[in-house]
Write a protein that holds these residues in place. Structure first.
Motif, PDB file in Angstrom:
ATOM      1  N   PRO A   1       0.818  -1.225   0.000  1.00 52.59           N
ATOM      2  CA  PRO A   1       0.000   0.000   0.000  1.00 52.59           C
ATOM      3  C   PRO A   1       0.848   1.270   0.000  1.00 52.59           C
ATOM      4  O   PRO A   1       0.352   2.334  -0.344  1.00 52.59           O
ATOM      5  N   ARG A   2       2.091   1.151   0.396  1.00 48.12           N
ATOM      6  CA  ARG A   2       3.036   2.266   0.375  1.00 48.12           C
ATOM      7  C   ARG A   2       4.421   1.700   0.100  1.00 48.12           C
ATOM      8  O   ARG A   2       4.684   0.535   0.419  1.00 48.12           O
TER       9      ARG A   2
ATOM     10  N   SER B   1       6.893   2.224   1.797  1.00 47.91           N
ATOM     11  CA  SER B   1       7.524   1.904   3.079  1.00 47.91           C
ATOM     12  C   SER B   1       6.974   0.627   3.720  1.00 47.91           C
ATOM     13  O   SER B   1       7.414   0.254   4.806  1.00 47.91           O
ATOM     14  N   VAL B   2       6.040  -0.032   3.065  1.00 46.06           N
ATOM     15  CA  VAL B   2       5.444  -1.244   3.632  1.00 46.06           C
ATOM     16  C   VAL B   2       5.990  -2.468   2.891  1.00 46.06           C
ATOM     17  O   VAL B   2       5.980  -2.518   1.664  1.00 46.06           O
ATOM     18  N   ASP B   3       6.458  -3.429   3.667  1.00 44.09           N
ATOM     19  CA  ASP B   3       7.119  -4.607   3.112  1.00 44.09           C
ATOM     20  C   ASP B   3       6.136  -5.783   3.043  1.00 44.09           C
ATOM     21  O   ASP B   3       6.379  -6.834   3.638  1.00 44.09           O
ATOM     22  N   GLN B   4       5.018  -5.584   2.368  1.00 47.07           N
ATOM     23  CA  GLN B   4       3.975  -6.619   2.357  1.00 47.07           C
ATOM     24  C   GLN B   4       3.000  -6.337   1.211  1.00 47.07           C
ATOM     25  O   GLN B   4       2.563  -5.195   1.045  1.00 47.07           O
TER      26      GLN B   4
ATOM     27  N   TRP C   1      -4.231  -5.813  -0.339  1.00 43.85           N
ATOM     28  CA  TRP C   1      -5.419  -5.628  -1.180  1.00 43.85           C
ATOM     29  C   TRP C   1      -5.191  -4.679  -2.339  1.00 43.85           C
ATOM     30  O   TRP C   1      -5.891  -4.747  -3.346  1.00 43.85           O
TER      31      TRP C   1
ATOM     32  N   TRP D   1      -8.364  -7.755   3.204  1.00 42.16           N
ATOM     33  CA  TRP D   1      -7.561  -6.544   3.037  1.00 42.16           C
ATOM     34  C   TRP D   1      -6.075  -6.872   3.159  1.00 42.16           C
ATOM     35  O   TRP D   1      -5.247  -6.363   2.412  1.00 42.16           O
ATOM     36  N   PHE D   2      -5.789  -7.726   4.127  1.00 41.01           N
ATOM     37  CA  PHE D   2      -4.410  -8.029   4.490  1.00 41.01           C
ATOM     38  C   PHE D   2      -4.297  -9.554   4.561  1.00 41.01           C
ATOM     39  O   PHE D   2      -5.209 -10.204   5.076  1.00 41.01           O
TER      40      PHE D   2
ATOM     41  N   THR E   1      -6.085 -12.738   7.029  1.00 48.04           N
ATOM     42  CA  THR E   1      -7.212 -12.251   7.822  1.00 48.04           C
ATOM     43  C   THR E   1      -8.499 -12.584   7.059  1.00 48.04           C
ATOM     44  O   THR E   1      -8.447 -13.200   5.991  1.00 48.04           O
TER      45      THR E   1
ATOM     46  N   MET F   1      -8.636  11.841  -4.008  1.00 42.13           N
ATOM     47  CA  MET F   1      -9.471  10.638  -4.148  1.00 42.13           C
ATOM     48  C   MET F   1     -10.904  11.007  -4.497  1.00 42.13           C
ATOM     49  O   MET F   1     -11.522  10.388  -5.377  1.00 42.13           O
ATOM     50  N   ASP F   2     -11.455  12.013  -3.838  1.00 39.06           N
ATOM     51  CA  ASP F   2     -12.838  12.417  -4.110  1.00 39.06           C
ATOM     52  C   ASP F   2     -12.981  12.945  -5.542  1.00 39.06           C
ATOM     53  O   ASP F   2     -13.974  12.650  -6.217  1.00 39.06           O
TER      54      ASP F   2
ATOM     55  N   GLY G   1      10.893  -0.762   4.796  1.00 38.34           N
ATOM     56  CA  GLY G   1      10.898   0.437   5.611  1.00 38.34           C
ATOM     57  C   GLY G   1      11.793   0.284   6.832  1.00 38.34           C
ATOM     58  O   GLY G   1      12.125  -0.809   7.263  1.00 38.34           O
TER      59      GLY G   1
ATOM     60  N   TYR H   1       2.671  -1.836  11.374  1.00 43.70           N
ATOM     61  CA  TYR H   1       2.912  -0.535  10.758  1.00 43.70           C
ATOM     62  C   TYR H   1       2.000   0.460  11.472  1.00 43.70           C
ATOM     63  O   TYR H   1       0.799   0.223  11.591  1.00 43.70           O
TER      64      TYR H   1
ATOM     65  N   TYR I   1      -4.056  -2.069   6.711  1.00 43.83           N
ATOM     66  CA  TYR I   1      -4.742  -3.240   7.273  1.00 43.83           C
ATOM     67  C   TYR I   1      -6.223  -3.328   6.931  1.00 43.83           C
ATOM     68  O   TYR I   1      -6.842  -4.353   7.192  1.00 43.83           O
TER      69      TYR I   1
ATOM     70  N   ASN J   1      -8.875  -5.769  10.713  1.00 47.51           N
ATOM     71  CA  ASN J   1      -9.199  -7.138  11.095  1.00 47.51           C
ATOM     72  C   ASN J   1      -8.015  -7.897  11.694  1.00 47.51           C
ATOM     73  O   ASN J   1      -8.186  -8.869  12.430  1.00 47.51           O
TER      74      ASN J   1
ATOM     75  N   TRP K   1      -7.969 -10.905  14.707  1.00 48.57           N
ATOM     76  CA  TRP K   1      -7.353 -12.241  14.617  1.00 48.57           C
ATOM     77  C   TRP K   1      -6.304 -12.438  15.702  1.00 48.57           C
ATOM     78  O   TRP K   1      -6.053 -13.555  16.144  1.00 48.57           O
TER      79      TRP K   1
END
Lengths: 255, 319
Positions: free
Chosen positions: A35-36, A38-41, A44, A102-103, A106, A235-236, B2, B159, B200, B205, B209
């Motif tokens: 999603p950014r 800076s995020v290591d994952q 969604w 989303w993630f 989950t 976004m809007d 990061g 995060y 997230y 969520n 969990w």
């Protein structure tokens, strides 16, 4: 969303190209997107990236992204989780279909399922149809099973401790987008819920999602009145443009 | 990838861990956590009440960055669901008056994505001057990965938004509400709103969990410096935190010991704090025992008003 909204604007071609290159460079080795930066994952947002980039990326990159999406599903739909729920007597309405989380690892929810169904629909002609079709069908079944009592959708929790929860404008519009082309006796009630929200919605983003969802079923509403809620950011504005385009008969969400 | 942890975060985390792993015991005489209860309303006197509450606790924020974290949940101005904007305004002015270098407001709602529209519907734009400039949507903020001083089940890092990580004092401004999963939602549970939706999702969520009680503990362990002011002027009873009914309690409750503040609120609500899972887990100085907390202002008995509880939670009713 801004890139999707600018897709039909010749004047925006150079910006679109730069944005697409930036996004393409963020694809992770597993095929997904973070999603950014800076995020290591991967999350969604992979579905959104596929919607934006599917015509610009090499086939191999799109295939990896699609593979990543197909590997994801809500934890609640996994075999042992379902078995446990069944043994505890907790199975029921929420056990239908197979949505997206989303993630990773989950539960599945409405919005990520909508975006993934839309992304897979967009690329289905380029991949073996059976698997994609099976997952998009399961995704739509999941969405139907998460419809609220009032006919629309919220984030995906229709009941809490047995109490009915109400739907939201933004997720009702999104879910209707994913239901484009569906023939279901439940559809009129869902469209009526969207039209109900349209009269009371107090967010520009919510209104745009409703307009998109209704346009997907050839029921584009009139543009809201002058007292419409303000745009709060990029976004809007992007969603507003996408809703206008859909009302005029073209959409980045369907081919 | 990061940056995993800054030196500042490591130090803060170590301090938090040291506090959180100390054994549960009654405090020594004179070292009891202090909690203030003031009768108040959404009128002119509220500003003075909040200022008096902070002054009584000798909160020193001179030159510091303060982050106010209200609870914004739903578009429903008729329900007592969101922290009242006048409480936020009173806190903003009080912390400025105490010399804070910067006071910001931030929130990341758990279900609804249009945060600014939600704040507008809740009256924040109308009530707080220059609100949009002061506000950060934590769902969309830049993030850093933080190892949790107290991990939850399957959750060793999160995060979290830089706006929250970089402040000197986090101020939790929750609404006094019952909660359909954990009994009561107050200052500690309010930190769920720090978790970024853009990473997230809506809802967050991953916290469910990992276990709600454990996630409350994990999030609180990241922020050792926190002050809590609970909007209990009008709370929510029954099927909270969203579908419950308005419940006037006529108080603001505050203090620097988050467990003691939440436990005191529970007692005001007619809930036994020792039966609220996360409070029992979090207490380090016996705060769920009334005798171990020094009450300032109104005595609990004089403001107690039993909040209606769902049948599933009747067992946590204070006897």
């Amino acid at each position: 969303m801004a890139l999707l909204a600018c897709g039909c604007e010749p004047a925006a071609a150079a910006h679109l190209e730069r944005g697409a290159q930036y996004l393409a460079a963020l694809q992770r080795p597993d095929g997904g997107w973070p999603p950014r930066a800076s995020v290591d994952q991967s999350t969604w947002v992979t579905a959104l990236a596929v919607l934006v980039l599917h015509e610009r990326l090499p086939g191999e990159a799109v295939a990896k992204a699609v593979r990543w999406l197909l590997e994801q599903s809500g934890e609640e739909s996994r075999f042992f989780r379902r078995l446990r729920m069944w043994l505890l007597g907790l199975g029921g309405a929420h056990a239908e279909g197979e949505g997206w989380p989303w993630f990773p690892e989950t539960a599945a929810w409405v919005s990520p399922t909508v975006f993934t169904v839309l992304a897979l629909e967009m690329v289905k002609e380029r991949f073996p149809a059976s698997e994609l079709e099976a997952r998009t069908r399961a995704g739509r079944r999941f969405l139907w099973s998460r419809r609220c009592q009032d006919g629309g959708w919220n984030h995906g929790s229709t009941k809490v401790l047995g109490y009915d929860a109400g739907s939201y404008p933004e997720t009702t519009g999104q879910a209707l987008l994913a239901m484009r082309g569906e023939q279901s006796a439940r559809l009129p009630e869902a469209l009526a819920a969207a039209e109900g929200h349209l009269r009371t919605c107090r967010s520009s983003g919510g209104l745009s999602w409703l307009r998109l969802g209704l346009a997907a079923h050839a029921r584009p509403p009139a543009r809201p009145a002058a007292s419409e809620p303000p745009w709060r950011g990029l976004m809007d504005v992007a969603l507003w443009l996408l809703a206008d385009q859909a009302a005029a008969g073209t959409s980045a969400f369907w081919s | 990838m990061g940056k995993l942890l800054s030196r500042r975060q490591v130090l803060a985390g170590s301090a938090a861990l040291a506090t959180w792993t100390s054994c549960s015991r009654a405090p020594a005489p004179g070292s009891q956590p202090r909690v203030t209860i003031l009768r108040s309303g959404y009128g002119q006197g509220l500003r003075d009440d909040v200022r008096r509450l902070l002054t009584g606790h000798k909160v020193d924020v001179r030159g510091r960055r303060v982050l106010l974290k209200p609870n914004l949940v739903e578009f429903d101005p008729g329900a007592a669901i969101n922290t009242h904007p006048l409480v936020v305004l009173a806190a903003l002015e009080a912390f400025r008056g105490l010399g804070a270098a910067d006071v910001r407001i931030a929130e990341g709602p758990g279900h609804r994505r249009p945060t600014l529209d939600l704040a507008d519907a809740a009256g924040y734009f109308q009530t707080v001057p220059d609100f949009e400039r002061l506000f950060t949507d934590l769902n969309l903020d830049e993030v850093a990965r933080v190892r949790l001083p107290r991990a939850a089940r399957g959750l060793r890092s999160l995060y979290l938004p830089k706006t929250a990580l970089d402040c000197d004092l986090l101020v939790s401004l929750p609404k006094m509400k019952t909660h359909h999963w954990v009994g009561a939602t107050l200052g500690m549970k309010n930190l769920f709103g720090l978790v970024p939706g853009a990473v997230y999702g809506w809802p967050k969520n991953i916290l469910h969990w990992a276990g709600i009680d454990e996630s409350i503990m994990a999030l609180n362990s990241v922020f050792p410096r926190m002050f809590t002011i609970v909007d209990g002027i009008e709370g929510m009873e029954g099927n909270g935190p969203i579908q419950g009914r308005r419940k006037p309690a006529g108080v603001i409750v505050g203090g620097g010991d988050r467990v003691a503040v939440d436990a005191t609120c529970c007692r005001i609500m007619g809930i036994d704090p020792s039966k609220v899972g996360y409070l029992k887990m979090a207490e380090t100085r016996g705060q769920t025992g009334e005798a171990n907390v020094r009450q300032i202002g109104e005595p609990i008995q004089s403001v107690r008003t039993a909040f209606d509880l769902l049948p599933e939670f009747r067992s946590i009713r204070l006897s």
